[in-house]
Design a protein around this motif. Structure first.
Motif, PDB file in Angstrom:
ATOM      1  N   ALA A  46      -2.837   6.396   6.443  1.00 29.74           N
ATOM      2  CA  ALA A  46      -2.003   6.507   7.637  1.00 29.74           C
ATOM      3  C   ALA A  46      -0.946   7.571   7.394  1.00 29.74           C
ATOM      4  CB  ALA A  46      -1.349   5.168   7.979  1.00 29.74           C
ATOM      5  N   ALA A  47      -0.411   8.096   8.481  1.00 34.36           N
ATOM      6  CA  ALA A  47       0.609   9.135   8.399  1.00 34.36           C
ATOM      7  C   ALA A  47       1.910   8.582   7.831  1.00 34.36           C
ATOM      8  CB  ALA A  47       0.845   9.728   9.785  1.00 34.36           C
ATOM      9  N   ALA A  48       2.829   9.469   7.532  1.00 36.05           N
ATOM     10  CA  ALA A  48       4.145   9.069   7.031  1.00 36.05           C
ATOM     11  C   ALA A  48       4.855   8.205   8.064  1.00 36.05           C
ATOM     12  CB  ALA A  48       4.973  10.313   6.711  1.00 36.05           C
ATOM     13  N   ASN A  49       5.688   7.273   7.585  1.00 38.14           N
ATOM     14  CA  ASN A  49       6.496   6.396   8.434  1.00 38.14           C
ATOM     15  C   ASN A  49       5.645   5.518   9.348  1.00 38.14           C
ATOM     16  OD1 ASN A  49       8.939   7.564   7.411  1.00 38.14           O
ATOM     17  ND2 ASN A  49       8.605   9.310   8.782  1.00 38.14           N
ATOM     18  N   PHE A  50       4.455   5.172   8.890  1.00 38.26           N
ATOM     19  CA  PHE A  50       3.550   4.338   9.666  1.00 38.26           C
ATOM     20  C   PHE A  50       3.684   2.872   9.306  1.00 38.26           C
ATOM     21  CE2 PHE A  50      -0.560   4.207  12.041  1.00 38.26           C
ATOM     22  CZ  PHE A  50      -0.278   5.201  12.959  1.00 38.26           C
ATOM     23  N   GLY A  51       4.387   2.589   8.208  1.00 34.23           N
ATOM     24  CA  GLY A  51       4.592   1.197   7.815  1.00 34.23           C
ATOM     25  C   GLY A  51       3.710   0.727   6.680  1.00 34.23           C
ATOM     26  N   LYS A  52       3.055   1.653   5.979  1.00 35.95           N
ATOM     27  CA  LYS A  52       2.137   1.258   4.896  1.00 35.95           C
ATOM     28  C   LYS A  52       2.864   0.505   3.788  1.00 35.95           C
ATOM     29  CE  LYS A  52       0.853   5.516   4.000  1.00 35.95           C
ATOM     30  NZ  LYS A  52       1.697   6.223   4.994  1.00 35.95           N
ATOM     31  N   THR A  53       3.994   1.062   3.335  1.00 32.50           N
ATOM     32  CA  THR A  53       4.711   0.460   2.213  1.00 32.50           C
ATOM     33  C   THR A  53       5.216  -0.933   2.557  1.00 32.50           C
ATOM     34  OG1 THR A  53       5.389   2.628   1.365  1.00 32.50           O
ATOM     35  CG2 THR A  53       6.696   0.724   0.678  1.00 32.50           C
ATOM     36  N   THR A  54       5.827  -1.078   3.722  1.00 27.55           N
ATOM     37  CA  THR A  54       6.348  -2.376   4.134  1.00 27.55           C
ATOM     38  C   THR A  54       5.243  -3.414   4.223  1.00 27.55           C
ATOM     39  OG1 THR A  54       8.144  -1.340   5.381  1.00 27.55           O
ATOM     40  CG2 THR A  54       7.577  -3.610   5.959  1.00 27.55           C
ATOM     41  N   GLU A  55       4.118  -3.025   4.803  1.00 28.42           N
ATOM     42  CA  GLU A  55       2.997  -3.954   4.935  1.00 28.42           C
ATOM     43  C   GLU A  55       2.477  -4.403   3.570  1.00 28.42           C
ATOM     44  OE1 GLU A  55       1.215  -5.398   7.573  1.00 28.42           O
ATOM     45  OE2 GLU A  55       2.993  -4.849   8.717  1.00 28.42           O
ATOM     46  N   MET A  56       2.335  -3.466   2.646  1.00 22.32           N
ATOM     47  CA  MET A  56       1.799  -3.817   1.330  1.00 22.32           C
ATOM     48  C   MET A  56       2.770  -4.672   0.539  1.00 22.32           C
ATOM     49  SD  MET A  56      -0.118  -0.212   0.472  1.00 22.32           S
ATOM     50  CE  MET A  56      -0.635  -0.661  -1.170  1.00 22.32           C
ATOM     51  N   LEU A  57       4.056  -4.377   0.632  1.00 24.84           N
ATOM     52  CA  LEU A  57       5.059  -5.219  -0.019  1.00 24.84           C
ATOM     53  C   LEU A  57       4.961  -6.659   0.470  1.00 24.84           C
ATOM     54  CD1 LEU A  57       8.203  -2.904   0.012  1.00 24.84           C
ATOM     55  CD2 LEU A  57       7.299  -4.058  -2.012  1.00 24.84           C
TER      56      LEU A  57
END
Length: 230
Positions: A46-57
């Motif tokens: 996914a593109a930057a600022n798409f929420g990947k990090t928050t979702e994985m955390l």
């Protein structure tokens, strides 16, 4: 930090196509996290600022709350600190150490994010760092499940090929034992032969944009707060 469950959706891609990844073209059935976590190894794009990090955390936290081993690894921290144990903090470090002491149950490893590892501009740094994580997990290992995030431009054909080669490796399995003079060992010691299971392909998912009503709800702050189950 509060987390709002947005019921994020993904589309599984049948094959690698970087142009489609960069363009963000989505065709196919939308699926949830449960589908992603069915697989032995997955890459989420996914593109930057798409929420990947928050979702994985939060997925890692939810799995731990449900009694499963799970860790979130910031690949940049691994590059800076040199070992997986030093790269992890808090609950993630505790979960890793507990699993490492008795690595007989499944652990889900959320690796974030390939683009930070590629800051130097070399694909080799990505495969090297992911390889370091794999080494510390005694990979290939039937008890390890991978979820990796990246921006589309970073997932070049070369990077995807190297990740596939690494993460598709089959875990060895025992096929029998023998002892005495006919065994593989000496002095009557039992020996266990091993063979590799079939390779398991690396799965590729694109994270879908938020639906309009979800995006509006988020801006108003009226979505349901995620709470770990007991």
């Amino acid at each position: 930090m509060d987390y709002y469950d947005l019921n994020r959706r993904f589309v599984e891609r049948e094959s690698y196509d970087q142009d489609e990844l960069i363009a963000g073209q989505l065709r196919g059935k939308l699926v949830g996290w449960s589908k992603v976590l069915e697989n032995r190894s997955s890459v989420i794009v996914a593109a930057a600022n798409f929420g990947k990090t928050t979702e994985m955390l939060q997925q890692a936290a939810q799995l731990r709350a449900n009694g499963e081993a799970a860790v979130f690894i910031a690949l940049r921290q691994l590059a800076d600190r040199g070992s997986l144990d030093r790269a992890l903090t808090g609950d993630n470090r505790d979960a890793f150490r507990m699993w490492k002491a008795a690595p007989f149950e499944r652990i889900t490893v959320f690796v974030d994010s390939l683009d930070e590892a590629a800051a130097g501009g070399k694909d080799e740094s990505i495969s090297h760092l992911v390889g370091d994580v794999a080494d510390e997990l005694s990979w290939p290992n039937e008890h390890v499940r991978w979820v990796i995030s990246t921006r589309p431009a970073v997932l070049t054909a070369g990077v995807f090929e190297k990740l596939s080669e690494l993460l598709s490796k089959a875990a060895p399995k025992p096929i029998g034992s023998s002892s005495g003079s006919g065994g593989l060992g000496t002095g009557g010691a039992a020996s266990v032969a091993k063979e590799a299971e079939a390779r398991v392909p690396l799965c590729l998912f694109s994270m879908a944009p938020l639906e309009d009503d979800r995006a509006v709800s988020t801006s108003r702050g009226d979505t349901q707060r995620w709470m770990p189950s007991n």
